[in-house]
Design a protein around this motif. Structure first.
Motif, mmCIF file in Angstrom:
data_model
loop_
_atom_site.group_PDB
_atom_site.id
_atom_site.type_symbol
_atom_site.label_atom_id
_atom_site.label_comp_id
_atom_site.label_asym_id
_atom_site.label_seq_id
_atom_site.Cartn_x
_atom_site.Cartn_y
_atom_site.Cartn_z
ATOM 1 N N MET A 176 0.964 -1.214 -0.039
ATOM 2 C CA MET A 176 -0.045 0.029 0.040
ATOM 3 C C MET A 176 0.892 1.194 -0.045
ATOM 4 N N TYR A 177 1.971 1.287 0.756
ATOM 5 C CA TYR A 177 2.663 2.504 0.767
ATOM 6 C C TYR A 177 3.208 3.194 -0.194
ATOM 7 N N GLY A 178 2.740 4.103 -0.658
ATOM 8 C CA GLY A 178 2.927 4.911 -1.910
ATOM 9 C C GLY A 178 2.671 3.927 -3.250
ATOM 10 N N LEU A 229 -0.627 -9.563 6.687
ATOM 11 C CA LEU A 229 -2.387 -9.350 6.171
ATOM 12 C C LEU A 229 -2.195 -7.752 6.822
ATOM 13 N N HIS A 230 -2.505 -6.851 6.212
ATOM 14 C CA HIS A 230 -2.484 -5.550 6.671
ATOM 15 C C HIS A 230 -3.794 -5.090 7.528
ATOM 16 N N TRP A 231 -4.748 -5.460 7.294
ATOM 17 C CA TRP A 231 -5.884 -5.471 8.149
ATOM 18 C C TRP A 231 -6.847 -6.389 7.788
ATOM 19 N N VAL A 290 -0.304 -10.944 11.218
ATOM 20 C CA VAL A 290 -1.409 -9.951 10.851
ATOM 21 C C VAL A 290 -1.056 -8.393 11.308
ATOM 22 N N SER A 291 -2.172 -7.664 11.024
ATOM 23 C CA SER A 291 -1.799 -6.279 11.404
ATOM 24 C C SER A 291 -3.567 -5.815 11.904
ATOM 25 N N ASN A 292 -3.376 -4.812 12.893
ATOM 26 C CA ASN A 292 -4.681 -4.376 13.309
ATOM 27 C C ASN A 292 -5.690 -5.309 13.827
ATOM 28 N N GLY A 332 3.772 8.257 18.276
ATOM 29 C CA GLY A 332 2.421 8.807 18.043
ATOM 30 C C GLY A 332 2.051 8.916 16.634
ATOM 31 N N GLY A 333 2.664 8.653 15.729
ATOM 32 C CA GLY A 333 2.314 8.698 14.338
ATOM 33 C C GLY A 333 1.816 10.241 13.871
ATOM 34 N N THR A 334 0.636 10.001 13.349
ATOM 35 C CA THR A 334 0.010 11.504 12.907
ATOM 36 C C THR A 334 -0.815 12.081 13.906
ATOM 37 N N LYS A 376 9.282 5.571 12.135
ATOM 38 C CA LYS A 376 9.748 5.855 10.888
ATOM 39 C C LYS A 376 10.734 7.388 10.846
ATOM 40 N N ALA A 377 11.738 7.281 10.456
ATOM 41 C CA ALA A 377 12.562 8.477 10.401
ATOM 42 C C ALA A 377 12.800 8.636 8.675
ATOM 43 N N SER A 378 12.516 9.941 8.193
ATOM 44 C CA SER A 378 12.935 10.130 6.877
ATOM 45 C C SER A 378 14.333 10.948 6.963
ATOM 46 N N ARG A 379 14.925 11.321 8.189
ATOM 47 C CA ARG A 379 16.050 11.905 8.284
ATOM 48 C C ARG A 379 16.920 11.548 9.158
ATOM 49 N N SER A 380 18.126 11.261 8.594
ATOM 50 C CA SER A 380 19.338 10.366 9.305
ATOM 51 C C SER A 380 19.414 10.639 10.911
ATOM 52 N N ALA A 403 19.538 8.775 16.404
ATOM 53 C CA ALA A 403 18.731 8.874 17.855
ATOM 54 C C ALA A 403 17.813 7.992 18.263
ATOM 55 N N ASN A 404 17.079 7.377 17.147
ATOM 56 C CA ASN A 404 16.028 6.271 17.504
ATOM 57 C C ASN A 404 16.951 5.046 17.928
ATOM 58 N N ALA A 405 18.120 4.708 17.404
ATOM 59 C CA ALA A 405 18.868 3.581 17.498
ATOM 60 C C ALA A 405 19.467 3.477 19.001
HETATM 61 N N1 LIG Z 1 0.060 -1.784 10.074
HETATM 62 C C1 LIG Z 1 -0.475 -0.642 9.978
HETATM 63 O O1 LIG Z 1 -1.646 -0.072 9.889
HETATM 64 C C2 LIG Z 1 0.412 0.781 10.292
HETATM 65 C C3 LIG Z 1 -0.159 1.977 10.257
HETATM 66 C C4 LIG Z 1 0.588 3.030 10.402
HETATM 67 C C5 LIG Z 1 2.035 2.778 10.366
HETATM 68 N N2 LIG Z 1 2.609 1.606 10.258
HETATM 69 C C6 LIG Z 1 3.976 1.392 10.351
HETATM 70 O O2 LIG Z 1 4.528 1.888 11.286
HETATM 71 C C7 LIG Z 1 5.618 2.844 10.901
HETATM 72 C C8 LIG Z 1 5.643 3.960 12.045
HETATM 73 O O3 LIG Z 1 4.587 4.640 12.279
HETATM 74 P P1 LIG Z 1 4.340 6.097 11.734
HETATM 75 O O4 LIG Z 1 5.366 6.241 10.436
HETATM 76 O O5 LIG Z 1 3.035 6.349 11.246
HETATM 77 O O6 LIG Z 1 4.600 7.081 12.785
HETATM 78 P P2 LIG Z 1 5.859 7.301 14.121
HETATM 79 O O7 LIG Z 1 7.054 6.317 13.711
HETATM 80 O O8 LIG Z 1 5.389 7.228 15.086
HETATM 81 O O9 LIG Z 1 6.156 8.644 13.807
HETATM 82 C C9 LIG Z 1 6.910 9.074 12.671
HETATM 83 C C10 LIG Z 1 7.247 10.723 12.764
HETATM 84 O O10 LIG Z 1 8.229 10.828 13.961
HETATM 85 C C11 LIG Z 1 9.279 11.514 13.383
HETATM 86 N N3 LIG Z 1 10.437 11.310 14.204
HETATM 87 C C12 LIG Z 1 11.247 9.945 13.852
HETATM 88 N N4 LIG Z 1 12.316 9.870 14.817
HETATM 89 C C13 LIG Z 1 12.187 10.769 15.541
HETATM 90 C C14 LIG Z 1 13.002 11.582 16.623
HETATM 91 N N5 LIG Z 1 14.091 10.949 16.898
HETATM 92 N N6 LIG Z 1 12.583 12.507 17.081
HETATM 93 C C15 LIG Z 1 11.585 13.328 16.733
HETATM 94 N N7 LIG Z 1 10.921 12.713 15.668
HETATM 95 C C16 LIG Z 1 11.379 11.827 15.181
HETATM 96 C C17 LIG Z 1 9.314 11.319 11.853
HETATM 97 O O11 LIG Z 1 10.096 12.425 11.331
HETATM 98 P P3 LIG Z 1 10.991 12.416 9.855
HETATM 99 O O12 LIG Z 1 10.164 11.444 8.973
HETATM 100 O O13 LIG Z 1 11.146 13.863 9.444
HETATM 101 O O14 LIG Z 1 12.264 11.832 10.322
HETATM 102 C C18 LIG Z 1 7.793 11.350 11.539
HETATM 103 O O15 LIG Z 1 7.448 12.720 11.386
HETATM 104 C C19 LIG Z 1 5.137 3.276 9.652
HETATM 105 O O16 LIG Z 1 5.926 4.142 9.148
HETATM 106 C C20 LIG Z 1 4.636 2.125 8.847
HETATM 107 O O17 LIG Z 1 5.760 1.435 8.746
HETATM 108 C C21 LIG Z 1 1.593 0.447 10.227
#
Ligand SMILES: NC(=O)c1ccc[n+]([C@@H]2O[C@H](COP(=O)([O-])OP(=O)(O)OC[C@H]3O[C@@H](n4cnc5c(N)ncnc54)[C@H](OP(=O)(O)O)[C@@H]3O)[C@@H](O)[C@H]2O)c1
Length: 283
Positions: free
Chosen positions: A51-53, A110-112, A139-141, A195-197, A241-245, A250-252
């Motif tokens: 699904m992603y992109g 399975l995504h959901w 599975v997921s969700n 916290g996601g979005t 998820k981190a799109s910046r190094s 920091a996460n590691a």
């Molecule tokens: N199974 C499902 O239904 C489902 C649903 C949602 C997500 N997911 C998976 O779970 C992953 C994680 O969830 P998510 O992407 O929604 O949210 P998340 O990992 O909770 O948060 C991502 C946000 O946090 C920021 N971030 C990352 N590291 C940080 C740090 N050390 N300090 C401050 N901010 C930081 C990121 O910024 P930058 O990107 O700018 O670095 C991004 O804006 C997804 O990418 C996906 O692979 C699965």
């Protein structure tokens, strides 16, 4: 690296999410660098989905892991519910493999839950294992009632993972889902661990004076505390998820954070565990 080891599978406790990555060519170089930084710090698990992109996230990962020893990366992808039956799953899985540039996924989810009967999805997942296209499936969700249904079906006890929304501000899964999964040997992958979005949930945590005090005491960021909170739980992995190094790096570091129980007590008072069943939170 902390590895979660169960009879069914060994998987890294800390991985990298990729939702919304790979969608904008202008960000590609930074995103690839972020994933490679994460890998270099031992965050070997990378989570994605068809699904992603619309496959662009898988393609980005394929570029990021090109030249990396296959054993040094743990790849997780997910199938859309409507593709999770005999008619489409084999093509879906092959497409994911092709985009990632590998022969086999470590884990396929399975995504959901959708309309295709779980029995059929399980049979297909088991067939993918036999064909060596995937090593494990999950599975997921899925809330507890869905998991219980899976466990009653033939082959259902081979479900290795349930990926669910879980972070310090959303602890509903702790009430009965996580304990039951632990009992059955199913690993929880915490998505949205930062916290996601859900900006409101994240902001409640980042503005909490007691949380900020603890972060100052241990010289860590609130995000690192949120990851340490997940990693503290047995049988649970986190995929920030981190799109910046600099975020990946920091996460590691969350692997190595050790917080006294007295301070976890404060965290638990500010953001308590549930005392009753709460419907599964989802992004
Ligand atoms: N199974 C499902 O239904 C489902 C649903 C949602 C997500 N997911 C998976 O779970 C992953 C994680 O969830 P998510 O992407 O929604 O949210 P998340 O990992 O909770 O948060 C991502 C946000 O946090 C920021 N971030 C990352 N590291 C940080 C740090 N050390 N300090 C401050 N901010 C930081 C990121 O910024 P930058 O990107 O700018 O670095 C991004 O804006 C997804 O990418 C996906 O692979 C699965």
């Amino acid at each position: 690296m902390k590895i979660i080891s169960k009879t069914r599978l060994k998987m890294p406790a800390l991985g990298q999410g990729t939702w919304r990555m790979g969608e904008d060519p202008a960000n590609e170089a930074n995103e690839i660098e972020a994933l490679r930084t994460g890998l270099s710090y031992g965050m070997a698990m990378i989570d994605t989905a068809e699904m992603y992109g619309d496959g662009k996230s898988e393609k980005l990962i394929g570029k990021a892991i090109a030249g990396v020893n296959r054993d040094d990366v743990y790849l997780v992808s997910k199938v859309y519910p409507y593709n999770a039956g005999r008619a489409n799953i084999f093509v879906s899985c092959n497409n994911s493999l092709q985009r990632l540039g590998v022969d086999c996924l470590d884990l396929y989810l399975l995504h959901w839950r959708g309309r295709i009967p779980l029995k059929e999805t399980i049979e297909c997942m088991e067939e993918l294992v036999r064909r060596q296209k995937i090593k494990h499936w999950g599975v997921s969700n899925f809330d507890l009632n869905d998991m219980e249904e899976i466990w009653r079906l033939p082959g259902g006890k081979n479900c290795a993972v349930n990926q669910v929304l879980y972070h310090l501000g959303s602890r509903g899964v702790e009430f009965n889902l996580l304990p039951s999964m632990r009992y059955e040997g199913v690993i929880a992958m915490a998505y949205c661990p930062l916290g996601g979005t859900n900006m409101a949930a994240r902001s409640n945590i980042t503005h909490n004076k007691k949380i900020l005090g603890i972060c100052e005491k241990y010289d860590i960021t609130v995000s690192q505390l949120m990851l340490a909170f997940i990693l503290k739980h047995q049988n649970v992995a986190a995929i920030p998820k981190a799109s910046r190094s600099f975020h990946s790096a920091a996460n590691a570091k969350a692997y190595d954070i050790e917080i006294d129980e007295d301070d976890w007590d404060i965290v638990n008072k500010e953001f308590p565990a549930p005392t009753k069943k709460i419907p599964l939170d989802m992004e």
